[in-house]
Design a protein around this motif. Structure first.
Motif, PDB file in Angstrom:
ATOM      1  N   HIS A  97     -27.826  -8.103  -9.947  1.00  0.00           N
ATOM      2  CA  HIS A  97     -29.118  -7.412 -10.074  1.00  0.00           C
ATOM      3  C   HIS A  97     -29.351  -6.478  -8.882  1.00  0.00           C
ATOM      4  O   HIS A  97     -29.418  -6.920  -7.732  1.00  0.00           O
ATOM      5  N   PHE A 189     -20.463   1.859 -17.065  1.00  0.00           N
ATOM      6  CA  PHE A 189     -21.862   2.263 -17.048  1.00  0.00           C
ATOM      7  C   PHE A 189     -22.669   1.144 -17.719  1.00  0.00           C
ATOM      8  O   PHE A 189     -22.092   0.226 -18.308  1.00  0.00           O
ATOM      9  N   VAL A 201     -33.778  -3.957 -17.366  1.00  0.00           N
ATOM     10  CA  VAL A 201     -34.908  -3.249 -17.966  1.00  0.00           C
ATOM     11  C   VAL A 201     -34.864  -3.208 -19.502  1.00  0.00           C
ATOM     12  O   VAL A 201     -35.899  -3.350 -20.154  1.00  0.00           O
ATOM     13  N   ARG A 306     -37.627   0.675  -6.484  1.00  0.00           N
ATOM     14  CA  ARG A 306     -36.572   0.258  -5.554  1.00  0.00           C
ATOM     15  C   ARG A 306     -36.645   1.058  -4.262  1.00  0.00           C
ATOM     16  O   ARG A 306     -37.048   2.232  -4.291  1.00  0.00           O
ATOM     17  N   VAL A 310     -31.436   5.110  -8.177  1.00  0.00           N
ATOM     18  CA  VAL A 310     -30.366   5.892  -8.802  1.00  0.00           C
ATOM     19  C   VAL A 310     -31.032   6.622  -9.969  1.00  0.00           C
ATOM     20  O   VAL A 310     -31.437   6.002 -10.956  1.00  0.00           O
TER      21      VAL A 310
HETATM   22  O1  F7E Z   1     -32.470  -0.941 -14.185  1.00  0.00           O
HETATM   23  C1  F7E Z   1     -35.534   1.041 -13.890  1.00  0.00           C
HETATM   24  C2  F7E Z   1     -34.790   0.761 -12.619  1.00  0.00           C
HETATM   25  O2  F7E Z   1     -32.106  -3.335 -13.616  1.00  0.00           O
HETATM   26  C3  F7E Z   1     -32.272   0.276 -14.870  1.00  0.00           C
HETATM   27  C4  F7E Z   1     -26.776  -3.879 -13.673  1.00  0.00           C
HETATM   28  O3  F7E Z   1     -26.143  -4.454 -14.785  1.00  0.00           O
HETATM   29  O4  F7E Z   1     -26.376  -1.663 -14.494  1.00  0.00           O
HETATM   30  C5  F7E Z   1     -27.389  -2.559 -14.084  1.00  0.00           C
HETATM   31  O5  F7E Z   1     -28.105  -2.031 -12.981  1.00  0.00           O
HETATM   32  C6  F7E Z   1     -33.300   1.296 -14.432  1.00  0.00           C
HETATM   33  C7  F7E Z   1     -33.462   1.437 -12.918  1.00  0.00           C
HETATM   34  O6  F7E Z   1     -30.160  -1.865 -14.343  1.00  0.00           O
HETATM   35  C8  F7E Z   1     -37.919  -1.645 -14.353  1.00  0.00           C
HETATM   36  O7  F7E Z   1     -35.472   1.293 -11.478  1.00  0.00           O
HETATM   37  C9  F7E Z   1     -37.938   0.520 -14.398  1.00  0.00           C
HETATM   38  O8  F7E Z   1     -33.534   2.787 -12.578  1.00  0.00           O
HETATM   39  O9  F7E Z   1     -31.791  -2.567 -16.010  1.00  0.00           O
HETATM   40  P1  F7E Z   1     -31.669  -2.272 -14.575  1.00  0.00           P
HETATM   41  P2  F7E Z   1     -29.400  -1.115 -13.158  1.00  0.00           P
HETATM   42  O10 F7E Z   1     -30.145  -1.171 -11.893  1.00  0.00           O
HETATM   43  O11 F7E Z   1     -29.022   0.221 -13.671  1.00  0.00           O
HETATM   44  C10 F7E Z   1     -25.405  -1.354 -13.484  1.00  0.00           C
HETATM   45  C11 F7E Z   1     -24.379  -0.421 -14.091  1.00  0.00           C
HETATM   46  C12 F7E Z   1     -24.828  -2.564 -12.852  1.00  0.00           C
HETATM   47  O12 F7E Z   1     -23.676  -2.556 -12.420  1.00  0.00           O
HETATM   48  C13 F7E Z   1     -25.755  -3.678 -12.554  1.00  0.00           C
HETATM   49  O13 F7E Z   1     -25.048  -4.910 -12.399  1.00  0.00           O
HETATM   50  O14 F7E Z   1     -34.577   0.861 -14.908  1.00  0.00           O
HETATM   51  N1  F7E Z   1     -36.672   0.137 -14.130  1.00  0.00           N
HETATM   52  N2  F7E Z   1     -38.724  -0.545 -14.522  1.00  0.00           N
HETATM   53  C14 F7E Z   1     -36.618  -1.202 -14.102  1.00  0.00           C
HETATM   54  N3  F7E Z   1     -35.585  -2.042 -13.901  1.00  0.00           N
HETATM   55  C15 F7E Z   1     -35.838  -3.366 -13.963  1.00  0.00           C
HETATM   56  N4  F7E Z   1     -34.818  -4.248 -13.802  1.00  0.00           N
HETATM   57  N5  F7E Z   1     -37.106  -3.854 -14.196  1.00  0.00           N
HETATM   58  C16 F7E Z   1     -38.181  -3.029 -14.386  1.00  0.00           C
HETATM   59  O15 F7E Z   1     -39.303  -3.483 -14.583  1.00  0.00           O
END
Ligand code: F7E
Ligand code: NAP
Length: 359
Positions: A97, A189, A201, A306, A310
């Motif tokens: 995460h 990705f 998310v 964050r 990204v």
């Molecule tokens: O966030 C935005 C957040 O936590 C995606 C992991 O599997 O993929 C994953 O990492 C986007 C970000 O995934 C919320 O700021 C908005 O821009 O689902 P995520 P991630 O950070 O892209 C990569 C490829 C990996 O390798 C990792 O292991 O969504 N966002 N609002 C949010 N994100 C979360 N988690 N929660 C929110 O409420």
């Protein structure tokens, strides 16, 4: 190292209890592999995603073996690798995460980064004739320097998670170059599914859309709605992992759909699917997502922002298409529908169990 394809296929999977571990294990068992999975000790059950694959170890011809181990503990890895004698190793375990990695940077560096070194060393010290897959990530591109991102795009990690993955990436490449190991990086990705952890998310959104439509939740709190991701389906992506270990020459590959979408768009798809089209009002931290009756369904909570974001990921999977004959079969629309319908079923089931709905 000689060609591992001549021997009985024995795969060792770390992170077998995770989203990808469960899909990969299904795939490998369907291909006739013997699979060894490393699970970490937890105070409550953490095997939900693989319970349907469980085989009684006392039965003859068992093909799934589970052992306790931890990426922070080299001795457990050495013991399990020596017992399994794998022909293929898939390292999927990680503190995965991104947001959490800012809260526990040292632990993330140890498990997600140094853990890879421990595995590579276990393979080297035991002199195993095996092929190694490292779960690298598009997060390596971080503050992107070109779009779309390919195998030649420079890395600019933006989180402790991405920095730890950078160590894993370069160590994997280094053991390939130094020791002639068959070691590859899959630069995957984002990939999602009904088995995605609930704090990522997409799953957070599909689950909330289902629950809000069933009256089980009032509001969904999110962070940055404008981040763009290249989201694919995990079932497609584990097929690519397997293909990477079947080629003649070890190499690194980008796996992606070649499309990018915002978090906001993913919200719209999911809420539309449950009959609650969203109207957005306001801006920045005061923006809200309204339902058809003007009810507030989505609010912003800055705690989900964050320290470094990204903003835009978009992968170029043409090398994988060319050399692995791999392409995605599920695009975002279908993925959102799949996840929402699974969450509707789960939520209805939960409502019946809690006595707030009848079958
Ligand atoms: O966030 C935005 C957040 O936590 C995606 C992991 O599997 O993929 C994953 O990492 C986007 C970000 O995934 C919320 O700021 C908005 O821009 O689902 P995520 P991630 O950070 O892209 C990569 C490829 C990996 O390798 C990792 O292991 O969504 N966002 N609002 C949010 N994100 C979360 N988690 N929660 C929110 O409420
Ligand atoms: P996930 O659902 O979070 O699964 C992570 C797995 O690692 C779980 O089985 C977890 O065990 C295990 N684990 C965590 N800490 C461990 C430790 N100290 N020792 C041993 N095992 C440990 O992740 P995923 O989405 O399946 O992703 C698989 C891999 O691909 C990860 O390395 C991730 O960083 C990487 N990746 C994911 C994506 C994506 O979009 N999904 C994209 C690129 C790369 P518990 O079940 O006990 O928690």
């Amino acid at each position: 190292m000689s060609d591992s394809t001549q021997r009985t296929k024995v795969a060792l999977v770390t992170g077998i209890t995770g989203q990808d571990g469960s899909y990969l294990t299904e795939l490998l068992l369907s291909k006739g592999y013997e699979v060894w999975g490393i699970i970490r000790r937890s105070s409550s059950f953490n095997t939900d995603r693989i319970d349907h694959l469980y085989q009684d170890p006392h039965e003859p011809n068992v093909r799934l073996h589970l052992r306790y181990g931890d990426l922070s503990d080299a001795s457990s890895l050495l013991k399990i690798f020596a017992e399994a004698q794998p022909t293929e190793v898939y390292n999927l375990a990680a503190q995965s995460h991104v947001k959490v990695s800012f809260d526990i940077p040292e632990y993330t560096a140890d498990v997600t980064g140094v853990g890879v070194v421990r595995i590579l060393e276990a393979i080297r010290q035991l002199n195993l004739n095996t092929r190694f897959y490292q779960a690298s990530s598009s997060e390596l591109y971080g503050k992107v320097t070109e779009t779309p991102q390919s195998e030649t795009t420079p890395f600019w990690p933006r989180s402790p998670y991405a920095c730890a993955k950078a160590l894993g990436f370069y160590m994997t490449r280094n053991y390939r170059e130094s020791y002639g190991m068959f070691a590859v990086n899959g630069i995957l990705f984002n990939h999602e599914s009904p088995r995605r952890g609930e704090t990522f998310v997409t799953r957070k959104i599909s689950r909330a859309a289902a629950r809000i439509s069933l009256g089980m939740q009032e509001t969904l709190y999110l962070g940055n709605l404008d981040a763009r991701r290249d989201w694919g389906f995990a079932g497609d992506y584990v097929e690519a992992m397997w293909r990477m270990l079947q080629v003649d020459d070890p190499d690194d590959f980008v796996i992606a759909t070649g499309e990018t979408h915002t978090v906001r768009e993913f919200c719209e798809l999911c809420f539309q699917e449950v009959g609650l089209p969203i109207e957005w009002k306001g801006s920045e931290a005061n923006e809200v997502g309204l339902g058809p009756d003007g009810q507030v369904m989505i609010r912003i909570d800055p705690k989900y922002f964050r320290p470094a974001e990204v903003d835009l990921l978009l992968g170029d999977p043409s090398k994988a298409r060319r050399l692995l004959n791999w392409s995605p079969t599920v695009m975002l629309d279908e993925l959102a529908k799949m996840m929402v319908h699974s969450d509707l079923d789960l939520s209805k089931h939960e409502a019946i169990e809690r006595g707030i709905a009848t079958a």
